[in-house]
Design a protein around this motif. Structure first.
Motif, PDB file in Angstrom:
ATOM      1  N   ASN A   1       0.840  -1.198   0.000  1.00  0.00           N
ATOM      2  CA  ASN A   1       0.000   0.000   0.000  1.00  0.00           C
ATOM      3  C   ASN A   1       0.876   1.249   0.000  1.00  0.00           C
ATOM      4  N   ILE A   2       1.531   1.490  -1.138  1.00  0.00           N
ATOM      5  CA  ILE A   2       2.440   2.628  -1.284  1.00  0.00           C
ATOM      6  C   ILE A   2       1.835   3.611  -2.285  1.00  0.00           C
ATOM      7  N   MET A   3       1.759   4.857  -1.909  1.00  0.00           N
ATOM      8  CA  MET A   3       1.205   5.895  -2.770  1.00  0.00           C
ATOM      9  C   MET A   3       2.290   6.362  -3.749  1.00  0.00           C
ATOM     10  N   THR A   4       2.055   6.196  -5.038  1.00  0.00           N
ATOM     11  CA  THR A   4       3.074   6.517  -6.034  1.00  0.00           C
ATOM     12  C   THR A   4       2.669   7.739  -6.846  1.00  0.00           C
ATOM     13  N   VAL A   5       3.662   8.535  -7.179  1.00  0.00           N
ATOM     14  CA  VAL A   5       3.488   9.725  -8.012  1.00  0.00           C
ATOM     15  C   VAL A   5       4.449   9.598  -9.184  1.00  0.00           C
ATOM     16  N   VAL A   6       3.946   9.774 -10.390  1.00  0.00           N
ATOM     17  CA  VAL A   6       4.788   9.640 -11.582  1.00  0.00           C
ATOM     18  C   VAL A   6       4.669  10.908 -12.421  1.00  0.00           C
ATOM     19  N   ASP A   7       5.788  11.586 -12.597  1.00  0.00           N
ATOM     20  CA  ASP A   7       5.849  12.777 -13.446  1.00  0.00           C
ATOM     21  C   ASP A   7       6.724  12.437 -14.636  1.00  0.00           C
ATOM     22  N   ALA A   8       6.101  11.954 -15.704  1.00  0.00           N
ATOM     23  CA  ALA A   8       6.827  11.514 -16.895  1.00  0.00           C
ATOM     24  C   ALA A   8       5.937  11.764 -18.106  1.00  0.00           C
TER      25      ALA A   8
ATOM     26  N   GLN B   1      -7.394   8.750 -16.437  1.00  0.00           N
ATOM     27  CA  GLN B   1      -7.967   8.228 -15.194  1.00  0.00           C
ATOM     28  C   GLN B   1      -8.608   6.861 -15.440  1.00  0.00           C
ATOM     29  N   GLU B   2      -9.272   6.717 -16.577  1.00  0.00           N
ATOM     30  CA  GLU B   2      -9.886   5.434 -16.934  1.00  0.00           C
ATOM     31  C   GLU B   2      -8.833   4.337 -17.081  1.00  0.00           C
ATOM     32  N   LYS B   3      -7.616   4.734 -17.452  1.00  0.00           N
ATOM     33  CA  LYS B   3      -6.536   3.758 -17.620  1.00  0.00           C
ATOM     34  C   LYS B   3      -5.884   3.379 -16.293  1.00  0.00           C
ATOM     35  N   GLY B   4      -6.251   4.084 -15.211  1.00  0.00           N
ATOM     36  CA  GLY B   4      -5.738   3.676 -13.907  1.00  0.00           C
ATOM     37  C   GLY B   4      -5.293   4.776 -12.967  1.00  0.00           C
ATOM     38  N   ALA B   5      -4.923   5.949 -13.477  1.00  0.00           N
ATOM     39  CA  ALA B   5      -4.451   7.017 -12.596  1.00  0.00           C
ATOM     40  C   ALA B   5      -5.568   7.493 -11.677  1.00  0.00           C
ATOM     41  N   LYS B   6      -5.241   7.738 -10.424  1.00  0.00           N
ATOM     42  CA  LYS B   6      -6.262   8.188  -9.471  1.00  0.00           C
ATOM     43  C   LYS B   6      -6.512   9.689  -9.594  1.00  0.00           C
ATOM     44  N   ASN B   7      -5.447  10.474  -9.557  1.00  0.00           N
ATOM     45  CA  ASN B   7      -5.560  11.928  -9.702  1.00  0.00           C
ATOM     46  C   ASN B   7      -4.731  12.364 -10.908  1.00  0.00           C
ATOM     47  N   VAL B   8      -5.347  13.137 -11.793  1.00  0.00           N
ATOM     48  CA  VAL B   8      -4.673  13.600 -13.006  1.00  0.00           C
ATOM     49  C   VAL B   8      -4.589  15.118 -12.942  1.00  0.00           C
ATOM     50  N   LEU B   9      -3.372  15.617 -12.825  1.00  0.00           N
ATOM     51  CA  LEU B   9      -3.115  17.049 -12.734  1.00  0.00           C
ATOM     52  C   LEU B   9      -2.498  17.520 -14.046  1.00  0.00           C
TER      53      LEU B   9
ATOM     54  N   TYR C   1      -0.793   0.354 -12.814  1.00  0.00           N
ATOM     55  CA  TYR C   1      -0.450   0.196 -11.403  1.00  0.00           C
ATOM     56  C   TYR C   1      -1.123   1.259 -10.534  1.00  0.00           C
ATOM     57  N   GLU C   2      -2.036   2.013 -11.124  1.00  0.00           N
ATOM     58  CA  GLU C   2      -2.885   2.967 -10.417  1.00  0.00           C
ATOM     59  C   GLU C   2      -2.101   3.974  -9.568  1.00  0.00           C
ATOM     60  N   PRO C   3      -1.230   4.765 -10.196  1.00  0.00           N
ATOM     61  CA  PRO C   3      -0.500   5.786  -9.419  1.00  0.00           C
ATOM     62  C   PRO C   3      -1.457   6.796  -8.794  1.00  0.00           C
ATOM     63  N   PHE C   4      -1.086   7.279  -7.630  1.00  0.00           N
ATOM     64  CA  PHE C   4      -1.900   8.266  -6.927  1.00  0.00           C
ATOM     65  C   PHE C   4      -2.002   9.563  -7.722  1.00  0.00           C
ATOM     66  N   LEU C   5      -0.907   9.964  -8.357  1.00  0.00           N
ATOM     67  CA  LEU C   5      -0.887  11.234  -9.087  1.00  0.00           C
ATOM     68  C   LEU C   5      -0.004  11.131 -10.317  1.00  0.00           C
ATOM     69  N   ILE C   6      -0.499  11.695 -11.433  1.00  0.00           N
ATOM     70  CA  ILE C   6       0.339  11.928 -12.604  1.00  0.00           C
ATOM     71  C   ILE C   6       0.179  13.391 -13.001  1.00  0.00           C
TER      72      ILE C   6
END
Length: 299
Positions: free
Chosen positions: A156-163, A208-216, A174-179
């Motif tokens: 249960n690790i909250m991941t953030v990916v900026d790529a 978001q439909e592809k898995g991201a939880k929050n899309v900024l 893998y359902e990142p918390f934020l992109i």
């Protein structure tokens, strides 16, 4: 605990001059050095906001030692894998009436060093946050982000990916918390040109439909748009000020959002992210707490 990963840290050598003349000796009117790399930038701004983090990644040579010592002097826990050969990068940022950047290549990262990084990541615990940001050095596998998120997917690790592009699309499962792509990067991922807020929101929801939880989605002079994990859309205007620096503004936005989302208030998280990004854009270096607070009060 918040962890950031910077695969290719750097010392950013920033010089200002009236005009850059190629083929001639140029003299700077201003110069300063900063410790750079997207993950490191996030750690520095988080530190300004009172959030402690541990900076992971790779360093080498005397420049790598300077990066580690500099971060620790700021109060940031630097836990890099030390490479046996080479030197961490020096990036030259030349600022006249426009910005010119000369970025170093960085040291080679071998399989043993990568295994050592995986060993550090294996120590993350449930409830921790991991922030992955930036491009991938040529010596690392192109799917390294995917490998990392797959390795952590059972916890249960909250991941953030900026790529960007495939580097981002391939980790959404893998359902990142934020992109945090910008509006141009968002359009490139779907092969379309986005010109309206409604279009940007539509394609943000596709991520978001592809898995991201929050899309900024950062939109430069048009502010930012967030589609949060509750299905709500939030829009923030842009901060007002004179732009001095484009380096690290996006990383600062990530740091502000992560700090602001701690209580689950995504409208506030968007505002804090916007203020942090603006505070960096209006400064010579990265955002300070004072500048972030000043801009936050205007949103």
């Amino acid at each position: 605990m918040v962890y950031t990963v910077t695969f290719n840290p750097a010392i950013d050598y920033v010089v200002r001059m009236e005009k850059l003349k190629t083929g001639e000796v140029n003299r700077a009117s201003y110069e300063e050095m900063f410790f750079g790399g997207k993950g490191i930038n996030v750690s520095i701004v988080l530190n300004e906001l009172g959030i402690k983090s541990k900076a992971l990644g790779f360093t080498a040579g005397f420049t790598g030692e300077a990066i580690e010592n500099g971060l620790m002097a700021m109060g940031i826990d630097a836990d890099f894998v030390r490479l046996e050969k080479g030197n961490s990068r020096i990036n030259v940022k030349i600022k006249t009436n426009e910005e010119t950047e000369i970025n170093g290549q960085g040291p080679h990262i071998d399989e043993n060093a990568l295994a050592a990084l995986f060993g550090k990541l294996d120590k993350l615990k449930d409830g921790d946050t991991l922030i992955l940001a930036g491009s991938i050095p040529n010596s690392l596998p192109s799917d390294i982000y995917e490998k990392i998120l797959q390795r952590l997917s059972c916890r249960n690790i909250m991941t953030v990916v900026d790529a960007t592009k495939d580097l981002l699309l391939n980790v959404l499962k893998y359902e990142p918390f934020l992109i945090k792509p910008n509006n141009h990067e968002l359009g490139e991922m779907f092969g379309v040109k986005l010109t309206t807020i409604d279009e940007i929101e539509k394609y943000a929801r596709k991520l978001q439909e592809k898995g991201a939880k929050n899309v900024l989605i950062s939109m430069a002079g048009d502010g930012a748009l967030l589609v949060d994990e509750n299905g709500e859309t939030h829009i923030s205007g842009v901060c007002k000020g004179t732009v001095k620096n484009s380096v690290g503004a996006g990383d600062s936005m990530v740091a502000g959002f992560v700090a602001g989302s701690a209580e689950g208030d995504y409208e506030y998280a968007l505002k804090l992210g916007t203020a942090a990004g603006g505070a960096t854009a209006f400064s010579d270096g990265l955002a300070t707490k004072e500048k972030i607070t000043e801009l936050l009060n205007t949103l």
